[in-house]
Write a protein that holds these residues in place. Structure first.
Motif, PDB file in Angstrom:
ATOM      1  N   TYR A 362     -11.029  44.640  65.229  1.00 46.88           N
ATOM      2  CA  TYR A 362     -11.744  45.413  64.218  1.00 46.88           C
ATOM      3  C   TYR A 362     -13.253  45.281  64.459  1.00 46.88           C
ATOM      4  N   VAL A 363     -14.014  46.178  63.858  1.00 50.13           N
ATOM      5  CA  VAL A 363     -15.455  46.007  63.729  1.00 50.13           C
ATOM      6  C   VAL A 363     -15.812  46.222  62.259  1.00 50.13           C
ATOM      7  N   ARG A 364     -16.935  45.628  61.861  1.00 50.02           N
ATOM      8  CA  ARG A 364     -17.410  45.800  60.493  1.00 50.02           C
ATOM      9  C   ARG A 364     -18.678  46.638  60.487  1.00 50.02           C
ATOM     10  N   MET A 365     -18.689  47.632  59.611  1.00 50.53           N
ATOM     11  CA  MET A 365     -19.882  48.461  59.412  1.00 50.53           C
ATOM     12  C   MET A 365     -20.441  48.181  58.025  1.00 50.53           C
ATOM     13  N   ALA A 366     -21.690  47.718  57.968  1.00 51.48           N
ATOM     14  CA  ALA A 366     -22.369  47.505  56.690  1.00 51.48           C
ATOM     15  C   ALA A 366     -23.164  48.764  56.362  1.00 51.48           C
ATOM     16  N   MET A 367     -22.810  49.419  55.273  1.00 49.98           N
ATOM     17  CA  MET A 367     -23.411  50.716  54.950  1.00 49.98           C
ATOM     18  C   MET A 367     -24.770  50.542  54.267  1.00 49.98           C
ATOM     19  N   VAL A 368     -25.652  49.814  54.956  1.00 49.54           N
ATOM     20  CA  VAL A 368     -26.959  49.523  54.369  1.00 49.54           C
ATOM     21  C   VAL A 368     -28.078  50.475  54.804  1.00 49.54           C
ATOM     22  N   PRO A 369     -27.972  51.205  55.924  1.00 54.17           N
ATOM     23  CA  PRO A 369     -29.015  52.191  56.209  1.00 54.17           C
ATOM     24  C   PRO A 369     -29.059  53.273  55.129  1.00 54.17           C
ATOM     25  N   THR A 370     -30.115  54.053  55.144  1.00 47.91           N
ATOM     26  CA  THR A 370     -30.239  55.147  54.176  1.00 47.91           C
ATOM     27  C   THR A 370     -29.153  56.197  54.414  1.00 47.91           C
ATOM     28  N   LEU A 371     -28.948  57.058  53.430  1.00 48.83           N
ATOM     29  CA  LEU A 371     -27.961  58.125  53.586  1.00 48.83           C
ATOM     30  C   LEU A 371     -28.332  59.016  54.763  1.00 48.83           C
ATOM     31  N   GLU A 372     -29.612  59.316  54.922  1.00 51.59           N
ATOM     32  CA  GLU A 372     -30.045  60.158  56.048  1.00 51.59           C
ATOM     33  C   GLU A 372     -29.723  59.479  57.373  1.00 51.59           C
ATOM     34  N   GLU A 373     -29.935  58.170  57.448  1.00 47.85           N
ATOM     35  CA  GLU A 373     -29.611  57.440  58.679  1.00 47.85           C
ATOM     36  C   GLU A 373     -28.107  57.402  58.909  1.00 47.85           C
ATOM     37  N   CYS A 374     -27.344  57.273  57.825  1.00 45.16           N
ATOM     38  CA  CYS A 374     -25.884  57.300  57.960  1.00 45.16           C
ATOM     39  C   CYS A 374     -25.418  58.640  58.501  1.00 45.16           C
ATOM     40  N   GLU A 375     -25.984  59.713  58.016  1.00 43.27           N
ATOM     41  CA  GLU A 375     -25.605  61.045  58.501  1.00 43.27           C
ATOM     42  C   GLU A 375     -25.991  61.218  59.969  1.00 43.27           C
ATOM     43  N   ARG A 376     -27.156  60.682  60.343  1.00 47.01           N
ATOM     44  CA  ARG A 376     -27.572  60.772  61.743  1.00 47.01           C
ATOM     45  C   ARG A 376     -26.649  59.936  62.634  1.00 47.01           C
ATOM     46  N   ALA A 377     -26.266  58.748  62.162  1.00 42.26           N
ATOM     47  CA  ALA A 377     -25.346  57.905  62.925  1.00 42.26           C
ATOM     48  C   ALA A 377     -23.981  58.565  63.047  1.00 42.26           C
ATOM     49  N   ALA A 378     -23.517  59.187  61.963  1.00 37.75           N
ATOM     50  CA  ALA A 378     -22.221  59.866  62.002  1.00 37.75           C
ATOM     51  C   ALA A 378     -22.230  61.006  63.007  1.00 37.75           C
ATOM     52  N   ALA A 379     -23.343  61.748  63.084  1.00 41.03           N
ATOM     53  CA  ALA A 379     -23.443  62.834  64.059  1.00 41.03           C
ATOM     54  C   ALA A 379     -23.403  62.285  65.479  1.00 41.03           C
ATOM     55  N   SER A 380     -24.063  61.166  65.708  1.00 43.17           N
ATOM     56  CA  SER A 380     -24.060  60.544  67.036  1.00 43.17           C
ATOM     57  C   SER A 380     -22.667  60.046  67.406  1.00 43.17           C
ATOM     58  N   LEU A 381     -21.991  59.414  66.451  1.00 47.98           N
ATOM     59  CA  LEU A 381     -20.624  58.943  66.700  1.00 47.98           C
ATOM     60  C   LEU A 381     -19.671  60.120  66.905  1.00 47.98           C
ATOM     61  N   ASP A 382     -19.892  61.186  66.171  1.00 46.48           N
ATOM     62  CA  ASP A 382     -19.064  62.384  66.318  1.00 46.48           C
ATOM     63  C   ASP A 382     -19.134  62.906  67.754  1.00 46.48           C
ATOM     64  N   ARG A 383     -20.346  62.959  68.303  1.00 50.06           N
ATOM     65  CA  ARG A 383     -20.503  63.409  69.688  1.00 50.06           C
ATOM     66  C   ARG A 383     -19.803  62.464  70.650  1.00 50.06           C
ATOM     67  N   LEU A 384     -19.958  61.154  70.416  1.00 50.50           N
ATOM     68  CA  LEU A 384     -19.324  60.176  71.313  1.00 50.50           C
ATOM     69  C   LEU A 384     -17.805  60.294  71.254  1.00 50.50           C
ATOM     70  N   PHE A 385     -17.238  60.342  70.063  1.00 51.01           N
ATOM     71  CA  PHE A 385     -15.789  60.420  69.917  1.00 51.01           C
ATOM     72  C   PHE A 385     -15.249  61.717  70.550  1.00 51.01           C
ATOM     73  N   SER A 386     -15.998  62.795  70.404  1.00 49.31           N
ATOM     74  CA  SER A 386     -15.574  64.071  71.000  1.00 49.31           C
ATOM     75  C   SER A 386     -15.578  63.990  72.524  1.00 49.31           C
ATOM     76  N   GLU A 387     -16.576  63.322  73.092  1.00 51.26           N
ATOM     77  CA  GLU A 387     -16.640  63.133  74.538  1.00 51.26           C
ATOM     78  C   GLU A 387     -15.484  62.297  75.033  1.00 51.26           C
ATOM     79  N   VAL A 388     -15.174  61.239  74.297  1.00 52.94           N
ATOM     80  CA  VAL A 388     -14.096  60.335  74.709  1.00 52.94           C
ATOM     81  C   VAL A 388     -12.756  61.055  74.700  1.00 52.94           C
ATOM     82  N   ARG A 389     -12.550  61.946  73.715  1.00 48.90           N
ATOM     83  CA  ARG A 389     -11.269  62.651  73.582  1.00 48.90           C
ATOM     84  C   ARG A 389     -11.176  63.829  74.548  1.00 48.90           C
ATOM     85  N   ALA A 390     -12.327  64.293  75.057  1.00 45.58           N
ATOM     86  CA  ALA A 390     -12.317  65.476  75.914  1.00 45.58           C
ATOM     87  C   ALA A 390     -11.655  65.187  77.261  1.00 45.58           C
TER      88      ALA A 390
END
Length: 390
Positions: A362-390
């Motif tokens: 497992y990994v632990r994610m502490a949701m302490v960054p701002t909401l804007e930073e969380c959205e930016r991180a989610a977009a970055s992870l979305d791109r990574l996960f899409s690349e991995v599945r491609a």
């Protein structure tokens, strides 16, 4: 070369020091890293708390009394009554503390008694490392009760042998749980307390995350147990009120233990400064900022739950706390996946292995960054996960 005690020589580096080193390397390379590794809230401390702090700073400073200010103890008792429907005596059952970590670390020193055969501290794993470190520093042995997903991340009390109960001096529970985000029903807490009393074991419940929850009802707390004999509960304003730097919390429960801790405290000097105590009165008396905090964390949580669900990444725990306990989506070690997320998405997470070998996978994610930073991180992870599945 200074000669250190065996206990001091045995102190290991805090696991997050390695995470900090890797994060610094990435930042030095000019990358915009978003840090979900360490659970240090970045929300503003409420203005009413900051104002109370400023008003409490006078021209003369005195040593704080070991028992804490009576107005603070009364404010804590009033909060416990509102939150849990439990009446505590502010003079005999409540002790202000310097946050919660100092007592989580030092409590073993107050109750271990190797000469009487009570040399064992029971903890849960994966988990916050401070209870185990405090036990070992005090010269005790440690038995780790594993938290498994299929059991709702509750320890199996039946797995303890009669010999372990006989040696037991202290049992630490932590619900809502760091790192799994799990909550414990009152029936479990009551059963744990009953078993501890039967074997002369102190039950200590670390409830630092009690006010960060996302269900219909708030989590139960050990102060709701009908008999608080051999029970102590630790609370803090660090997460509830975004006051990590203030170092303000309290211990409550068995009057005999509270009295013993109060006798010890003048020797170790860990009572919060009086101006911090007065600011804490304001914090415990206000719920509006706590509700706003919960709403902010709920919004961040929703961003990641949607992301992980869309990519088939299993979130094993997120009922409460500001953590997501996320299953590694492959057979890789948790540290390897954490490094990949940092290297390829500029996102820092804490490998589950940082919380003991029981946290591997497992990994632990502490949701302490701002909401804007969380959205930016989610977009970055979305791109990574899409690349991995491609």
């Amino acid at each position: 070369m200074t000669h250190l005690s065996p206990a001091m020589r045995a102190v290991e580096p805090y696991p997050f020091e390695e995470l900090d080193r890797r994060k610094k390397e990435a930042a030095d390379a000019g990358r915009r890293v978003i840090d979900f590794g360490v659970g240090d809230p970045r929300e503003e401390t409420p203005a009413l708390v900051r104002d109370a702090l400023k008003e409490a700073i006078g021209p003369i400073s005195s040593y704080p009394r070991a028992a804490g200010l009576p107005p603070l103890r009364r404010a804590i008792a009033a909060w416990v009554d509102r939150r849990y429907g439990v009446g505590l005596d502010p003079d005999t059952q409540i002790l202000p503390t310097l946050g919660s970590k100092e007592l989580v670390f030092s409590l073993a020193q107050a109750v271990l008694d190797p000469a009487a055969g009570k040399d064992l501290v029971l903890t849960t794993a994966p988990g916050y490392p401070i209870p185990e470190r405090g036990a070992r520093y005090a010269g005790g042995d440690v038995h780790r009760l594993r938290l498994r997903e299929e059991r709702g991340f509750l320890p199996d009390l039946d797995a303890l042998t009669d010999a372990q109960w006989a040696r037991g001096s202290l049992m630490w529970l932590n619900y809502p749980n760091n790192p799994t985000g799990a909550v414990a029903p009152l029936s479990f807490l009551a059963e744990a307390a009953e078993r501890c009393r039967a074997h002369d074991v102190l039950l200590a419940s670390d409830e630092a995350y009690s006010e960060l929850w996302f269900g219909e009802e708030p989590p139960a707390g050990a102060l709701q147990i009908s008999d608080l004999t051999n029970v102590v509960v630790v609370h803090t304003l660090s997460k509830r009120s975004s006051m990590t730097g203030y170092r303000s919390g309290f211990a409550a429960g068995d009057p005999t233990l509270i009295a013993a801790l109060q006798r010890l405290r003048p020797a170790v000097g860990v009572t919060p400064q009086e101006f911090v105590q007065r600011a804490s009165v304001a914090a415990w008396g206000d719920e509006r900022h706590v509700e706003q905090n919960r709403a902010r964390y709920a919004a961040k949580r929703a961003v990641f739950l949607e992301l992980f669900a869309r990519h088939g990444v299993h979130v094993a725990g997120s009922e409460a706390t500001f953590y997501l306990w996320v299953a590694v989506p492959s057979e890789r070690p948790s540290l390897a996946w954490a490094i990949e997320l940092l290297d390829r998405a500029d996102v820092v997470v804490a490998p589950g292995s940082f919380f003991g070998p029981e946290g591997e996978g497992y990994v632990r994610m502490a949701m302490v960054p701002t909401l804007e930073e969380c959205e930016r991180a989610a977009a970055s992870l979305d791109r990574l996960f899409s690349e991995v599945r491609a």
